[in-house]
Each structure stands twice: as C-alpha cells, then as structure tokens.
Motif scaffolding. Structure first.
Motif, PDB file in Angstrom:
ATOM      1  N   TYR B 189     -29.317  58.827  -8.693  1.00 49.93           N
ATOM      2  CA  TYR B 189     -28.311  59.443  -7.699  1.00 49.93           C
ATOM      3  C   TYR B 189     -27.171  59.967  -8.561  1.00 49.93           C
ATOM      4  O   TYR B 189     -26.726  59.398  -9.500  1.00 49.93           O
ATOM      5  CB  TYR B 189     -28.047  58.823  -6.472  1.00 49.93           C
ATOM      6  N   PRO B 190     -26.353  61.033  -8.041  1.00 53.06           N
ATOM      7  CA  PRO B 190     -25.234  61.326  -8.524  1.00 53.06           C
ATOM      8  C   PRO B 190     -23.991  60.517  -8.014  1.00 53.06           C
ATOM      9  O   PRO B 190     -24.085  60.007  -7.026  1.00 53.06           O
ATOM     10  CB  PRO B 190     -24.778  62.910  -8.250  1.00 53.06           C
ATOM     11  N   ILE B 191     -22.998  60.373  -8.854  1.00 51.75           N
ATOM     12  CA  ILE B 191     -22.043  59.307  -8.434  1.00 51.75           C
ATOM     13  C   ILE B 191     -21.201  59.953  -7.449  1.00 51.75           C
ATOM     14  O   ILE B 191     -20.651  59.327  -6.556  1.00 51.75           O
ATOM     15  CB  ILE B 191     -20.930  58.815  -9.777  1.00 51.75           C
ATOM     16  N   SER B 192     -21.248  61.183  -7.228  1.00 51.62           N
ATOM     17  CA  SER B 192     -20.467  62.047  -6.123  1.00 51.62           C
ATOM     18  C   SER B 192     -20.743  61.713  -4.732  1.00 51.62           C
ATOM     19  O   SER B 192     -20.247  61.788  -3.832  1.00 51.62           O
ATOM     20  CB  SER B 192     -20.570  63.496  -6.293  1.00 51.62           C
ATOM     21  N   ILE B 193     -22.280  60.979  -4.435  1.00 53.56           N
ATOM     22  CA  ILE B 193     -22.596  60.688  -3.255  1.00 53.56           C
ATOM     23  C   ILE B 193     -21.951  59.408  -2.807  1.00 53.56           C
ATOM     24  O   ILE B 193     -22.357  59.159  -1.500  1.00 53.56           O
ATOM     25  CB  ILE B 193     -23.954  60.637  -2.851  1.00 53.56           C
ATOM     26  N   ILE B 194     -21.308  58.487  -3.591  1.00 50.46           N
ATOM     27  CA  ILE B 194     -20.873  57.263  -3.037  1.00 50.46           C
ATOM     28  C   ILE B 194     -19.634  57.566  -2.539  1.00 50.46           C
ATOM     29  O   ILE B 194     -18.695  58.089  -2.843  1.00 50.46           O
ATOM     30  CB  ILE B 194     -20.505  56.455  -4.556  1.00 50.46           C
ATOM     31  N   PRO B 195     -19.478  56.918  -1.354  1.00 47.99           N
ATOM     32  CA  PRO B 195     -18.294  57.060  -0.490  1.00 47.99           C
ATOM     33  C   PRO B 195     -16.952  56.319  -1.237  1.00 47.99           C
ATOM     34  O   PRO B 195     -17.184  55.534  -2.024  1.00 47.99           O
ATOM     35  CB  PRO B 195     -18.434  56.143   0.596  1.00 47.99           C
ATOM     36  N   GLU B 196     -15.853  56.972  -1.046  1.00 49.10           N
ATOM     37  CA  GLU B 196     -14.791  56.416  -1.795  1.00 49.10           C
ATOM     38  C   GLU B 196     -14.549  54.922  -1.940  1.00 49.10           C
ATOM     39  O   GLU B 196     -14.158  54.441  -3.037  1.00 49.10           O
ATOM     40  CB  GLU B 196     -13.658  57.186  -1.039  1.00 49.10           C
ATOM     41  N   LYS B 197     -14.686  54.276  -0.791  1.00 48.64           N
ATOM     42  CA  LYS B 197     -14.324  52.897  -0.599  1.00 48.64           C
ATOM     43  C   LYS B 197     -15.302  52.018  -1.304  1.00 48.64           C
ATOM     44  O   LYS B 197     -14.960  51.055  -1.585  1.00 48.64           O
ATOM     45  CB  LYS B 197     -14.533  52.585   1.049  1.00 48.64           C
ATOM     46  N   TYR B 198     -16.559  52.329  -1.693  1.00 49.46           N
ATOM     47  CA  TYR B 198     -17.589  51.685  -2.606  1.00 49.46           C
ATOM     48  C   TYR B 198     -17.443  51.980  -4.102  1.00 49.46           C
ATOM     49  O   TYR B 198     -17.780  51.430  -4.793  1.00 49.46           O
ATOM     50  CB  TYR B 198     -19.040  51.897  -2.203  1.00 49.46           C
ATOM     51  N   LEU B 199     -16.578  53.062  -4.312  1.00 48.43           N
ATOM     52  CA  LEU B 199     -16.544  53.532  -5.761  1.00 48.43           C
ATOM     53  C   LEU B 199     -16.211  52.402  -6.613  1.00 48.43           C
ATOM     54  O   LEU B 199     -16.754  52.208  -7.765  1.00 48.43           O
ATOM     55  CB  LEU B 199     -15.487  54.713  -5.657  1.00 48.43           C
ATOM     56  N   THR B 200     -14.972  51.736  -6.349  1.00 43.67           N
ATOM     57  CA  THR B 200     -14.636  50.693  -6.889  1.00 43.67           C
ATOM     58  C   THR B 200     -15.379  49.676  -7.357  1.00 43.67           C
ATOM     59  O   THR B 200     -15.433  49.094  -8.497  1.00 43.67           O
ATOM     60  CB  THR B 200     -13.431  49.933  -6.335  1.00 43.67           C
ATOM     61  N   ILE B 201     -16.402  49.314  -6.666  1.00 44.94           N
ATOM     62  CA  ILE B 201     -17.460  48.099  -6.748  1.00 44.94           C
ATOM     63  C   ILE B 201     -18.241  48.719  -7.572  1.00 44.94           C
ATOM     64  O   ILE B 201     -18.690  48.041  -8.692  1.00 44.94           O
ATOM     65  CB  ILE B 201     -18.044  47.749  -5.502  1.00 44.94           C
ATOM     66  N   ILE B 202     -18.861  49.926  -7.585  1.00 39.72           N
ATOM     67  CA  ILE B 202     -19.782  50.582  -8.315  1.00 39.72           C
ATOM     68  C   ILE B 202     -19.185  50.652  -9.808  1.00 39.72           C
ATOM     69  O   ILE B 202     -19.762  50.463 -10.905  1.00 39.72           O
ATOM     70  CB  ILE B 202     -19.885  51.826  -7.981  1.00 39.72           C
ATOM     71  N   LYS B 203     -17.906  50.698  -9.922  1.00 44.12           N
ATOM     72  CA  LYS B 203     -17.392  50.947 -11.425  1.00 44.12           C
ATOM     73  C   LYS B 203     -17.078  49.587 -11.984  1.00 44.12           C
ATOM     74  O   LYS B 203     -16.823  49.467 -13.139  1.00 44.12           O
ATOM     75  CB  LYS B 203     -15.983  51.659 -11.190  1.00 44.12           C
ATOM     76  N   LEU B 204     -17.082  48.443 -10.985  1.00 41.88           N
ATOM     77  CA  LEU B 204     -17.257  47.302 -11.762  1.00 41.88           C
ATOM     78  C   LEU B 204     -18.352  46.847 -12.365  1.00 41.88           C
ATOM     79  O   LEU B 204     -18.218  45.766 -13.588  1.00 41.88           O
ATOM     80  CB  LEU B 204     -16.628  46.343 -10.695  1.00 41.88           C
ATOM     81  N   ASN B 205     -19.242  47.640 -12.251  1.00 41.60           N
ATOM     82  CA  ASN B 205     -20.669  47.271 -12.871  1.00 41.60           C
ATOM     83  C   ASN B 205     -20.543  47.676 -14.210  1.00 41.60           C
ATOM     84  O   ASN B 205     -20.225  48.711 -14.821  1.00 41.60           O
ATOM     85  CB  ASN B 205     -21.525  48.370 -12.172  1.00 41.60           C
ATOM     86  N   PRO B 206     -20.736  46.589 -15.221  1.00 41.06           N
ATOM     87  CA  PRO B 206     -20.495  46.735 -16.555  1.00 41.06           C
ATOM     88  C   PRO B 206     -21.199  47.693 -17.385  1.00 41.06           C
ATOM     89  O   PRO B 206     -20.926  48.340 -18.372  1.00 41.06           O
ATOM     90  CB  PRO B 206     -20.991  45.174 -17.115  1.00 41.06           C
ATOM     91  N   ILE B 207     -22.442  48.199 -16.661  1.00 39.53           N
ATOM     92  CA  ILE B 207     -23.116  49.341 -17.589  1.00 39.53           C
ATOM     93  C   ILE B 207     -22.776  50.541 -16.815  1.00 39.53           C
ATOM     94  O   ILE B 207     -23.503  51.536 -17.404  1.00 39.53           O
ATOM     95  CB  ILE B 207     -24.745  48.952 -17.604  1.00 39.53           C
ATOM     96  N   TYR B 208     -22.175  50.823 -15.774  1.00 40.68           N
ATOM     97  CA  TYR B 208     -21.683  51.940 -15.420  1.00 40.68           C
ATOM     98  C   TYR B 208     -21.031  53.048 -16.485  1.00 40.68           C
ATOM     99  O   TYR B 208     -21.392  53.987 -16.853  1.00 40.68           O
ATOM    100  CB  TYR B 208     -20.909  51.980 -14.193  1.00 40.68           C
ATOM    101  N   PRO B 209     -19.930  52.484 -17.101  1.00 40.86           N
ATOM    102  CA  PRO B 209     -19.465  53.434 -18.088  1.00 40.86           C
ATOM    103  C   PRO B 209     -20.388  53.652 -19.235  1.00 40.86           C
ATOM    104  O   PRO B 209     -20.089  54.688 -19.947  1.00 40.86           O
ATOM    105  CB  PRO B 209     -17.957  52.399 -18.558  1.00 40.86           C
TER     106      PRO B 209
END
Lengths: 245, 258
Positions: B189-209
């Motif tokens: 899925y594209p990162i753009s479908i993630i609601p703002e409030k969950y974005l921080t959690i997603i970005k904490l994921n070490p393999i995301y970057p």
C-alpha cells in the motif's frame, strides 16, 4: 603480576543457581513471578579458590567426584565464566577437555579436521600446513576420507587428540584424555605431552589415576567440595589424599 | 576491547566457515535451490500485482517494482531474525564444550541469509527492465540501505537470540510480531493512505526507512534525503548497541540453559 606466572586464579567462586523447577517459557515465568513461586537453590561448585602456577610447572588436580575439578578446568579454558574472582592466563591455551567438540558425523575425517581446528581458533592456512602431521599422528591413514560416523570411538579420540596437540601451546589443560585409544596410542600421547613439558609448556592435569598424576606432575592441588584442601609437592599431597579417602 | 578485537581476528576463519556452512546446508543437493530463491519473490510479486492492480485498484506507479522492493527488505529481515533466533540453542552442544565467541552463531546466520536476499535482487532487476525502468549506475547505491538493513537486523537478531535462550516460547510470539511488522511496512500500500495519527507508529518501524531508501534509488531514481540517512544511522546505532549490550551481558548465563 609476576613475569614467570602462567596462570593466576584469584578468589574464584562458581555459584550455580538451581531453580527448583525448570522455567523456560515467558508465560510460565510471568505466572510464577506473579504468584511469587520462583525459588532458587544455591550450589557452590568452587569457593574462593586461589593459586598461581609458574611457567613450565606441571600441576595435577585431584579430588573426589563432584569436587569441582572439571568446573575449574572449564573456567581456565574459558568455557565457563566464574561468578566472581579473576583468572589470568599468559599465553595460548590448548584445552584437551572435550576432544573432538563439534565433530560432525556426516563429514569425513579430513573435513572434520578443518571444522574442529577452526573451532579451536586455528586459521585455515595453519590447518592446511599441519594437515599431514595431524593425519600422521592420528594413524588413521586411509580412513581419513571416511565419514566420521563410521569411526570407532578410539579413532575419534585419536583424531581429536591429534588436532588439539598439533599446536605448541603455552598452557596445556588435560582432562582424563590419556585414557583414549589402545595402549600403544596411550603411550604415544603420553610421550607427546611429556615432550611438550620438556619444551616448557605449563600443564594442568586432571586424572583419577593417582599413579599417573604422581609420575607426571611436580605439584598437586587437592580439591574437596569446591575448596582447595591442600597444595604442595605431588608425593606428599597424594599420600595425604590416600589416607583421607 | 582490545582482547575482543584480537579474538575476532583469531577466529575470523571460523566465522567465514559458519556462514559458508549455512549457505551450503540451505542449497545442499539442489541446483533448483538457487533458482528457487529467485523464483519465489517473482511469483509472490506476480500474485500481489494481480491482486492489487486488478482487484483492488490503486494508483501506485510501477506496482510490481514497488511491491518487490518492499518485500525483499521485509523478507530478509523476517528470515534473518527468525533463523538467528534459535542459533544458540542449535549450537548448544558446542557452547557447552569449547570456548567460541558466542555472537558468531546469530551473526553468521544474519550474514548467510543475506545471500538469499542478494539473489532476489536478480528478479528485481528483471522486473525493472520488463516494466520499462532502465538500469542505471545509481541503482548500485542500493548497497547503502542494504548495509543499514544488515546492521539493524544484526542488532535485533542478537537481542532475540539472547532472550530465546532463556524463554523458548518467544519464537511463537515473534511470529505474531513479524506479522504486525509486515502490515506496518508499506509493502503493497502507499504510505499516503495512512491516517496522520498512525503515521508516527508506522515510521517507528525500523525497516520503513530502509524500504523508502530502496525505492528512492531503484524505483524513483532519486538520492535518499539526508534525513532518511540520519534516521537509518540512528536506528543502526540504537539497535546494534542495545543488541550487543544485551547479548554481552547475558552470554555468560547461556550455558546453564542449554
């Protein structure tokens, strides 16, 4: 530390914490922790052991079963870490404790020499250069390319001994290995250890055969349930030990 | 510290041998094995592409490459950590008998799994060419995120390997964690479908970057931003540091649990 000291053991204590029940899952751990049901029993394998060995000395360690002899050797070899206290070693250590650790039955003797040698910290190049010598000493000859699972226990032990003694270590730790193989190989391995001793290798030797200890060692450490009972000249201590037992 | 370095030098041949042994064991007696490692991500990509391009419509440009880059990163992380997790148990017999630097066992597995990941770069390159992306020299920069990924994975593998010695049910829990992590990573899925409030959690994921960086150099042909590099370096320092510390502090007690 003095320059001519090879091994110094200061205040070494080895404490095992035996759980009364084995807990190996997180679920269990938390349940027991909450109910406060985790109980430990303490057991001292070694208590406040102190001694130092000079370079070139040959020490025997005697004592009853469970006196802590093997624990002490494993600590010196680095397999175990003591609960407290310090172990200082000068120079390279060759442990003849568990011969053939890491041997793989599916691989041939030749391949196992590499595997075992690497585990002892030899480099690949070194093993290659010593390959002939190891095979010669082990007297395995044409069986060297046979899978290890088809070896007899004597053949395995011979191979293990040959790999472990191919280096010229500064400190040699021997645990009952002289009882491997047939009498001819026994003589040969004893000769090898004696020749190392002549070249100035420090030797620590554990055996239940008091006669062997007396003939090889200059000095003896007598361990009793984790304590050093006596240290001194081999003859004297062995005589005391025999009286006591 | 000095003794650690000299120890590593002394045993380096053993380390290499452990890696080679793992790879050999994995591909033993099967020429198809290597091929399979390349075919597997390709088939996965085809299935995911059909599902997400035909059934669920999406507007991600070049979806096959998008999904493949994400999957390679995630799959490497999952395989390596899973494999390294029980490395201490698997080598218990050895650890009880001889002195060997114990971190060799999890780390060699992290390295040997890298071989499979590198193999899966081949189908990725094929997919890129088929979908009209021309290969560029810049694609070689993928080595940078691979390095970051390797270090982060190694750190986490050390933590997991150490804890598993004491609690072997961690394995079951970890499979759930891995699943959550998969959904937390924008693989299909594209990162753009993630609601703002969950974005921080997603970005904490070490393999995301890392996934982001993979796509920058392979898909979009842009240089990863400095922020992205800094985030990766930060994760690297934290995970590798904590991993080494946890492992170092607990390794002396392994022997009582083997």
């Amino acid at each position: 530390m003095n320059d001519d000291i090879a091994i110094e053991i200061s205040d070494v204590t080895m404490k095992y914490r035996l759980m009364t029940e084995k807990i190996d899952s997180l679920k269990n751990f938390f349940i027991k922790k909450v109910r406060n049901e985790i109980k430990y029993e303490e057991f001292f394998a070694l208590k406040q052991v102190n001694f130092s060995i000079r370079k070139g000395e040959v020490y025997g360690i005697i004592g009853m079963n469970g006196a802590g002899k093997s624990t002490l050797l494993k600590i010196i070899a680095g397999v175990l870490k003591p609960t407290s206290g310090r172990v200082l070693k000068r120079g390279s250590v060759a442990p003849l404790i568990e011969l053939g650790a890491g041997f793989n039955g599916e691989l041939s003797g030749y391949e196992n020499i590499f595997l075992n040698g690497l585990l002892m910290g030899y480099s690949k190049k070194f093993i290659k250069s010593k390959m002939e010598e190891i095979i010669d000493f082990s007297e395995l000859g044409k069986f060297i390319h046979t899978p290890l699972k088809n070896y007899s226990s004597g053949m395995r032990a011979r191979l293990g001994f040959s790999i472990a003694t191919v280096v010229k270590p500064d400190i040699l730790i021997v645990d009952e290995v002289l009882s491997v193989g047939d009498f001819k190989f026994k003589e040969k391995s004893e000769m090898k250890i004696r020749s190392m001793m002549k070249e100035g290798t420090t030797v620590l030797f554990v055996s239940h055969s008091l006669g062997q200890v007396e003939s090889i060692c200059d000095k003896v450490i007598w361990l009793e349930s984790g304590f050093v009972k006596e240290i001194g000249a081999a003859k004297e201590i062995i005589a005391h030990f025999k009286q006591h037992a | 510290m000095k003794t650690h370095v000299s120890n590593l030098v002394k045993y380096k041949d053993l380390f290499l041998e452990l890696i080679i042994k793992d790879i050999k064991l994995k591909y033993r007696n099967s020429l198809l094995g290597v091929l399979w490692s390349m075919l597997n991500p390709l088939l996965m990509m085809v299935v995911l592409s059909i599902v997400f391009m035909e059934f669920f419509k999406n507007n991600i440009a070049n979806f096959p490459v998008y999904v493949l880059t994400g999957r390679i990163v995630y799959q490497y992380f999952a395989d390596a950590t899973n494999f390294a997790m029980d490395s201490i148990h698997a080598n218990g017999q050895l650890i009880r008998k001889v002195y060997v630097p114990k971190y060799f066992f999890p780390l060699s597995r992290v390295f040997s799994t890298l071989f499979t990941a590198v193999l899966s770069l081949v189908p990725l390159a094929l997919t890129m060419m088929v979908t009209g992306l021309s290969l560029r020299w810049m694609n070689l920069l993928v080595i940078v995120p691979i390095f970051y990924l390797l270090v982060i994975t190694a750190g986490i593998a050390l933590i997991l390997a150490a804890i598993t010695v004491f609690f072997n049910d961690l394995k079951h829990m970890y499979s759930i964690v891995l699943m959550i992590l998969m959904y937390m990573t924008p693989i299909f899925y594209p990162i753009s479908i993630i609601p703002e409030k969950y974005l921080t959690i997603i970005k904490l994921n070490p393999i995301y970057p890392i996934v982001d960086m993979f796509r920058d150099v392979l898909l979009y042909g842009t240089l990863p931003s400095l922020t992205l590099h800094l985030i990766c370096v930060g994760y690297m320092v934290v995970y590798a540091g904590v991993g080494l510390l946890v492992f170092y502090k607990s390794q002396d007690r392994f022997i009582y649990h083997l």
